[in-house]
Each structure stands twice: as structure tokens, then as C-alpha cells.
Motif scaffolding. Structure first.
Motif, PDB file in Angstrom:
ATOM      1  N   LEU A 253       4.108 -17.782  40.146  1.00  0.00           N
ATOM      2  CA  LEU A 253       3.914 -18.619  41.565  1.00  0.00           C
ATOM      3  C   LEU A 253       4.463 -17.779  42.488  1.00  0.00           C
ATOM      4  CD1 LEU A 253       4.827 -22.164  40.650  1.00  0.00           C
ATOM      5  CD2 LEU A 253       2.679 -21.369  41.893  1.00  0.00           C
ATOM      6  N   VAL A 254       5.755 -17.113  42.347  1.00  0.00           N
ATOM      7  CA  VAL A 254       6.187 -16.102  43.203  1.00  0.00           C
ATOM      8  C   VAL A 254       5.163 -15.124  43.701  1.00  0.00           C
ATOM      9  CG1 VAL A 254       8.094 -14.351  43.689  1.00  0.00           C
ATOM     10  CG2 VAL A 254       8.583 -16.683  42.591  1.00  0.00           C
ATOM     11  N   GLU A 255       4.725 -14.384  42.629  1.00  0.00           N
ATOM     12  CA  GLU A 255       3.679 -13.344  42.949  1.00  0.00           C
ATOM     13  C   GLU A 255       2.352 -13.879  43.514  1.00  0.00           C
ATOM     14  OE1 GLU A 255       3.356 -11.604  38.998  1.00  0.00           O
ATOM     15  OE2 GLU A 255       5.346 -10.585  38.993  1.00  0.00           O
ATOM     16  N   GLY A 256       2.080 -15.064  43.883  1.00  0.00           N
ATOM     17  CA  GLY A 256       0.990 -15.699  44.312  1.00  0.00           C
ATOM     18  C   GLY A 256      -0.315 -15.605  43.621  1.00  0.00           C
ATOM     19  N   LYS A 257       0.023 -15.790  42.125  1.00  0.00           N
ATOM     20  CA  LYS A 257      -1.265 -15.718  41.163  1.00  0.00           C
ATOM     21  C   LYS A 257      -1.665 -17.258  41.022  1.00  0.00           C
ATOM     22  CE  LYS A 257       0.368 -11.628  39.084  1.00  0.00           C
ATOM     23  NZ  LYS A 257       0.737 -10.892  37.889  1.00  0.00           N
ATOM     24  N   LYS A 258      -2.981 -17.476  40.379  1.00  0.00           N
ATOM     25  CA  LYS A 258      -3.575 -18.589  40.320  1.00  0.00           C
ATOM     26  C   LYS A 258      -2.902 -19.054  38.915  1.00  0.00           C
ATOM     27  CE  LYS A 258      -7.760 -17.913  42.818  1.00  0.00           C
ATOM     28  NZ  LYS A 258      -9.060 -17.895  42.704  1.00  0.00           N
ATOM     29  N   VAL A 259      -1.941 -20.037  38.969  1.00  0.00           N
ATOM     30  CA  VAL A 259      -1.276 -20.324  37.782  1.00  0.00           C
ATOM     31  C   VAL A 259      -2.078 -20.907  36.499  1.00  0.00           C
ATOM     32  CG1 VAL A 259       0.875 -20.604  38.799  1.00  0.00           C
ATOM     33  CG2 VAL A 259      -0.358 -22.557  38.707  1.00  0.00           C
ATOM     34  N   TRP A 260      -3.127 -21.677  36.974  1.00  0.00           N
ATOM     35  CA  TRP A 260      -4.125 -22.033  35.861  1.00  0.00           C
ATOM     36  C   TRP A 260      -5.108 -21.371  35.021  1.00  0.00           C
ATOM     37  CZ3 TRP A 260      -4.545 -22.777  41.210  1.00  0.00           C
ATOM     38  CH2 TRP A 260      -5.523 -22.370  41.691  1.00  0.00           C
ATOM     39  N   GLN A 261      -5.076 -19.977  35.595  1.00  0.00           N
ATOM     40  CA  GLN A 261      -6.044 -18.968  35.095  1.00  0.00           C
ATOM     41  C   GLN A 261      -5.564 -18.316  33.749  1.00  0.00           C
ATOM     42  OE1 GLN A 261      -7.095 -16.146  37.848  1.00  0.00           O
ATOM     43  NE2 GLN A 261      -8.787 -17.180  38.594  1.00  0.00           N
ATOM     44  N   ALA A 262      -6.232 -18.091  32.725  1.00  0.00           N
ATOM     45  CA  ALA A 262      -5.757 -17.300  31.566  1.00  0.00           C
ATOM     46  C   ALA A 262      -5.242 -15.893  31.908  1.00  0.00           C
ATOM     47  CB  ALA A 262      -6.830 -17.271  30.813  1.00  0.00           C
ATOM     48  N   HIS A 263      -4.100 -15.489  30.994  1.00  0.00           N
ATOM     49  CA  HIS A 263      -3.370 -14.277  31.313  1.00  0.00           C
ATOM     50  C   HIS A 263      -2.840 -13.885  30.067  1.00  0.00           C
ATOM     51  CE1 HIS A 263       0.522 -16.196  31.449  1.00  0.00           C
ATOM     52  NE2 HIS A 263      -0.233 -17.206  32.122  1.00  0.00           N
ATOM     53  N   ARG A 264      -2.112 -12.665  30.199  1.00  0.00           N
ATOM     54  CA  ARG A 264      -1.341 -12.118  29.074  1.00  0.00           C
ATOM     55  C   ARG A 264      -0.006 -11.617  29.448  1.00  0.00           C
ATOM     56  NH1 ARG A 264      -4.177  -7.374  26.303  1.00  0.00           N
ATOM     57  NH2 ARG A 264      -2.669  -7.784  24.659  1.00  0.00           N
ATOM     58  N   GLU A 265       0.640 -12.576  30.174  1.00  0.00           N
ATOM     59  CA  GLU A 265       1.858 -12.292  30.909  1.00  0.00           C
ATOM     60  C   GLU A 265       3.263 -13.078  30.429  1.00  0.00           C
ATOM     61  OE1 GLU A 265       1.696 -12.740  34.958  1.00  0.00           O
ATOM     62  OE2 GLU A 265      -0.034 -11.349  35.281  1.00  0.00           O
ATOM     63  N   HIS A 266       2.887 -14.072  29.118  1.00  0.00           N
ATOM     64  CA  HIS A 266       4.049 -14.748  28.406  1.00  0.00           C
ATOM     65  C   HIS A 266       5.080 -13.605  27.919  1.00  0.00           C
ATOM     66  CE1 HIS A 266       3.086 -18.670  29.479  1.00  0.00           C
ATOM     67  NE2 HIS A 266       1.823 -18.422  29.187  1.00  0.00           N
ATOM     68  N   PHE A 267       6.143 -14.033  27.569  1.00  0.00           N
ATOM     69  CA  PHE A 267       6.844 -12.831  26.608  1.00  0.00           C
ATOM     70  C   PHE A 267       6.559 -12.669  25.517  1.00  0.00           C
ATOM     71  CE2 PHE A 267       9.868 -14.397  29.958  1.00  0.00           C
ATOM     72  CZ  PHE A 267      10.750 -13.384  30.148  1.00  0.00           C
ATOM     73  N   TYR A 268       5.909 -13.793  24.764  1.00  0.00           N
ATOM     74  CA  TYR A 268       5.193 -13.611  23.549  1.00  0.00           C
ATOM     75  C   TYR A 268       4.022 -12.579  23.397  1.00  0.00           C
ATOM     76  CZ  TYR A 268       1.540 -16.909  24.245  1.00  0.00           C
ATOM     77  OH  TYR A 268       0.348 -17.558  24.708  1.00  0.00           O
ATOM     78  N   GLN A 269       3.404 -12.709  24.533  1.00  0.00           N
ATOM     79  CA  GLN A 269       2.036 -11.733  24.791  1.00  0.00           C
ATOM     80  C   GLN A 269       2.529 -10.442  25.005  1.00  0.00           C
ATOM     81  OE1 GLN A 269       0.329 -14.371  27.559  1.00  0.00           O
ATOM     82  NE2 GLN A 269      -1.423 -14.770  26.443  1.00  0.00           N
ATOM     83  N   LYS A 270       3.411 -10.091  25.763  1.00  0.00           N
ATOM     84  CA  LYS A 270       3.893  -8.803  26.143  1.00  0.00           C
ATOM     85  C   LYS A 270       4.545  -8.229  25.022  1.00  0.00           C
ATOM     86  CE  LYS A 270       4.595  -9.372  31.262  1.00  0.00           C
ATOM     87  NZ  LYS A 270       5.324  -9.329  32.340  1.00  0.00           N
ATOM     88  N   ALA A 271       5.211  -9.155  23.950  1.00  0.00           N
ATOM     89  CA  ALA A 271       5.692  -8.478  22.850  1.00  0.00           C
ATOM     90  C   ALA A 271       4.725  -8.040  22.027  1.00  0.00           C
ATOM     91  CB  ALA A 271       6.529  -9.442  21.960  1.00  0.00           C
ATOM     92  N   THR A 272       3.521  -8.262  21.707  1.00  0.00           N
ATOM     93  CA  THR A 272       2.475  -7.929  21.181  1.00  0.00           C
ATOM     94  C   THR A 272       1.836  -6.641  21.786  1.00  0.00           C
ATOM     95  OG1 THR A 272       0.663  -9.126  21.980  1.00  0.00           O
ATOM     96  CG2 THR A 272       1.926 -10.378  20.041  1.00  0.00           C
ATOM     97  N   GLN A 273       1.919  -6.548  23.185  1.00  0.00           N
ATOM     98  CA  GLN A 273       1.372  -5.384  23.707  1.00  0.00           C
ATOM     99  C   GLN A 273       2.443  -4.297  23.785  1.00  0.00           C
ATOM    100  OE1 GLN A 273       0.649  -6.587  28.057  1.00  0.00           O
ATOM    101  NE2 GLN A 273      -0.040  -8.618  26.994  1.00  0.00           N
ATOM    102  N   ARG A 274       3.683  -4.617  23.233  1.00  0.00           N
ATOM    103  CA  ARG A 274       4.535  -3.424  23.415  1.00  0.00           C
ATOM    104  C   ARG A 274       5.145  -3.128  21.863  1.00  0.00           C
ATOM    105  NH1 ARG A 274       8.043  -6.876  27.883  1.00  0.00           N
ATOM    106  NH2 ARG A 274       7.031  -5.580  29.654  1.00  0.00           N
ATOM    107  N   GLY A 275       4.038  -3.406  20.950  1.00  0.00           N
ATOM    108  CA  GLY A 275       4.309  -3.020  19.554  1.00  0.00           C
ATOM    109  C   GLY A 275       4.618  -3.740  18.478  1.00  0.00           C
ATOM    110  N   ARG A 276       4.752  -5.031  18.851  1.00  0.00           N
ATOM    111  CA  ARG A 276       4.915  -6.027  17.702  1.00  0.00           C
ATOM    112  C   ARG A 276       3.773  -6.832  17.352  1.00  0.00           C
ATOM    113  NH1 ARG A 276      10.571  -6.669  17.069  1.00  0.00           N
ATOM    114  NH2 ARG A 276      11.777  -6.486  18.914  1.00  0.00           N
ATOM    115  N   ASN A 277       3.337  -7.090  15.864  1.00  0.00           N
ATOM    116  CA  ASN A 277       2.164  -7.742  15.817  1.00  0.00           C
ATOM    117  C   ASN A 277       2.397  -9.234  15.817  1.00  0.00           C
ATOM    118  OD1 ASN A 277       3.039  -8.662  13.223  1.00  0.00           O
ATOM    119  ND2 ASN A 277       2.622  -7.028  12.120  1.00  0.00           N
TER     120      ASN A 277
END
Length: 329
Positions: A253-277
Motif C-alpha cells: 500500500l505504501v509503495e502504491g501497488k495494487k494489493v489485490w494482484q498476485a505477487h511474490r513479495e511475502h516473506f515466505y516467497q522471498k525466502a524461496t527466492q533467496r535459496g530455501r526450498n
């Protein structure tokens, strides 16, 4: 004996039905194709939530009949069925946020009448209209956050299992209506049966047809426990999902993004992007959830005093998930 039957019976039925659903989805080629917002790399059947909900709704109906709570359970069962229908249409064809949200509002409005006792979630601290509005907003948020958090293999099924069993323990220790505990165990068993097929690497995904009505039913259980005065327990059991989804929403919301759209910004999603399966992330969440359930049970006697420990544990996990995993030689 009835508790064991609620858990094991729903587990077995859900596992069986989810396997049949998987065969149907493969036959019809109902697949979730990877895109830039996905956490999977190959087309995977989507709609496994049918196995969960076709187990959960009959089980809750039987529990309601056995405990004399049919009138109370009816709005929840009807609301979950309506959410399954609209969510399946969304899974298959895609819908805008308006029809989905209006259906959710209608289901929650009807479901408020199913709260036990006087139905005052905030124990009379607010006038009736404010109590209802705030409870509805919280319930709607939980429905949507549960859907948002269904983004990697095993996470939503593990959380539903945790919430169901955790609330059953809280209900037993707190001396609340045993039917609530049976509902929780039935939800846990249904989610656990699905998890057999959804653990990493997942053979199928839950889809909105499962995550939305499952969030709705679990949200009702959490509100029922809160309305009985056990607010700390109702907040602690789902605390990881609440924290990850809420923090991510506020940041977007602070970044002005559409909150209802799908994304990969949750902590659990970022964890998989940073090396964890996926499995590694879910195991970390399960460790946290076990601690949160233990604190929730303790809170039945101690009240709010254990909440800071729960908050600290959640913050610690979020910080851990945000850290990149060092590559091994």
C-alpha cells in the motif's frame, strides 16, 4: 474417541478424495501454468481444494447434527459452499475483485449470526454495530490473507492443520463448547489429507476453491474462540499468517501497488527466492507454529502476558526468512 474420529476420519477421506480430484484435474488438463508471479516451474493441476472442502463440509454437517448445532452451523456451511462456487469460477475463468469480494461480504454477514453465545466478539467493549463491523472486517481480512498465503507447496495445508489442532487444544483447555474442538480437528484432518499430495514437490495445488472457503471456516472458529474471551489464543495460533500477510499488504500500500494482484513479495516467497526450498520454509513455519500453539494453550490461564513472546517469535522467523541462504561449496 469422537475427537480421534474427527481427525483420522477426515484425514483418510480427504487423502482419498484429493487423489481422485488429482486424476480428474489431470484428465481435464486443469493446470496452473508458471508465470512471473509463480513459485513453481512446471504446469501443475490446480483445484485440489475440492478434496479438502468435500471432506470438511460433510464432516462439519455431521458434527452439527451430532451436537445439536445445525441452526448455528448452517450459515457457515452455506457461506463456504457459496465461496467454493465463486472461487472455482475464478480458478477456471478468472474474475475481477468485485464479484469475489461481494460474495465474501455476503458470506461473512450471514456467518456473524453463527457466533456462539451473545455473538459479541469484543465482549461488550464496543456497541453491537461496531462489534459486528470490526468482526466482519477482521474476518474478511483473514479470508483473503489465507488465500494470499497459499503460494508455496505445503504452506496453506500446514497452517490449516496448525489452526485446527491448535484451536481444538485451546477449546479443550478453556472448557469451551466441545463442538468447536471437533470442527477444528475435522478441518485439521481435511488439510492433512490434502497435504499428503501437496507437500513439496506438490502434485497439485489447492486453488481458490480450497483456500478461500477454508480461510472462511477457520476464520469463524477463530472469532468464536475470541468471542468466548480467549483473544490471546485466537491471535497467537494464526500469528505467522497474520503477520506476514498484513506486513506485506501495508508495504505494498505504501509503495502504491495494487494489493489485490498476485505477487511474490511475502516473506515466505522471498525466502524461496533467496535459496530455501518450499519444504525448508514450511518446516521453519511449523516450528514457529508449534511454539505459538503452546503459547496459546498457556494463554488460556495467563491471558495476554504471553503475547510478547509470541510476537518476538514471529519477528524472529520473519527476520530469518528475509536473510539470504549462503551457498555451500
Amino acid at each position: 474417541m469422537s475427537s480421534l474420529l474427527a481427525l483420522l476420519g477426515t484425514f483418510a477421506l480427504s487423502c482419498l478424495l484429493t487423489g481422485r480430484v488429482l486424476a480428474y484435474l489431470r484428465y481435464k488438463a486443469i493446470l496452473d501454468h508458471p508465470n512471473d508471479r509463480s513459485s513453481h516451474s512446471i504446469p501443475t493441476p490446480r483445484g485440489g481444494g475440492w478434496g479438502v472442502m468435500l471432506t470438511l463440509l460433510p464432516a462439519w454437517t455431521l458434527i452439527a447434527v451430532a451436537t445439536g448445532g445445525v441452526a448455528q452451523a448452517l450459515p457457515i456451511l452455506a457461506g463456504a459452499a457459496a465461496l467454493m462456487a465463486i472461487s472455482w469460477i475464478d480458478d477456471r475463468r478468472g474474475l475481477g475483485p468485485t464479484p469475489r469480494f461481494l460474495t465474501q461480504i455476503a458470506a461473512v454477514a450471514a456467518g456473524l449470526s453463527a457466533l456462539p453465545g451473545d455473538g459479541l466478539v469484543f465482549q461488550g467493549l464496543l456497541p453491537l454495530w461496531a462489534d459486528r463491523v470490526l468482526a466482519a472486517v477482521g474476518w474478511l481480512w483473514f479470508v483473503n490473507l489465507f488465500n494470499f498465503m497459499d503460494g508455496i507447496d505445503g504452506l496453506a495445508g500446514s497452517e490449516a492443520t496448525t489452526v485446527g489442532t491448535g484451536l481444538a487444544l485451546v477449546v479443550a483447555v478453556g472448557g469451551l463448547d466441545p463442538a468447536l474442538g471437533l470442527y477444528g480437528l475435522a478441518a485439521a484432518g481435511a488439510a492433512l489429507g490434502f497435504l499428503v499430495w501437496n507437500w513439496h514437490p506438490a502434485k497439485l495445488f489447492m486453488g481458490d476453491v480450497g483456500s478461500v472457503p477454508l480461510g472462511f471456516t477457520l476464520g469463524w472458529l477463530l472469532l468464536a474462540v475470541a468471542a468466548a474471551g480467549l483473544w490471546p489464543a485466537a491471535l497467537l495460533v494464526p500469528a505467522y499468517f497474520l503477520a506476514d500477510a498484513t506486513f506485506t499488504l501495508l508495504r505494498r500500500l505504501v509503495e502504491g501497488k495494487k494489493v489485490w494482484q498476485a505477487h511474490r513479495e511475502h516473506f515466505y516467497q522471498k525466502a524461496t527466492q533467496r535459496g530455501r526450498n518450499h519444504a525448508q520454509v514450511v518446516r521453519l513455519v511449523l516450528v514457529l507454529n508449534a511454539a505459538l500453539v503452546a503459547l496459546a494453550v498457556v494463554s488460556v490461564q495467563t491471558g495476554w502476558t504471553v503475547l510478547p513472546a509470541g510476537v518476538a517469535a514471529v519477528v524472529l522467523l520473519l527476520a530469518l526468512l528475509a536473510r539470504p541462504v549462503k551457498a555451500t561449496a
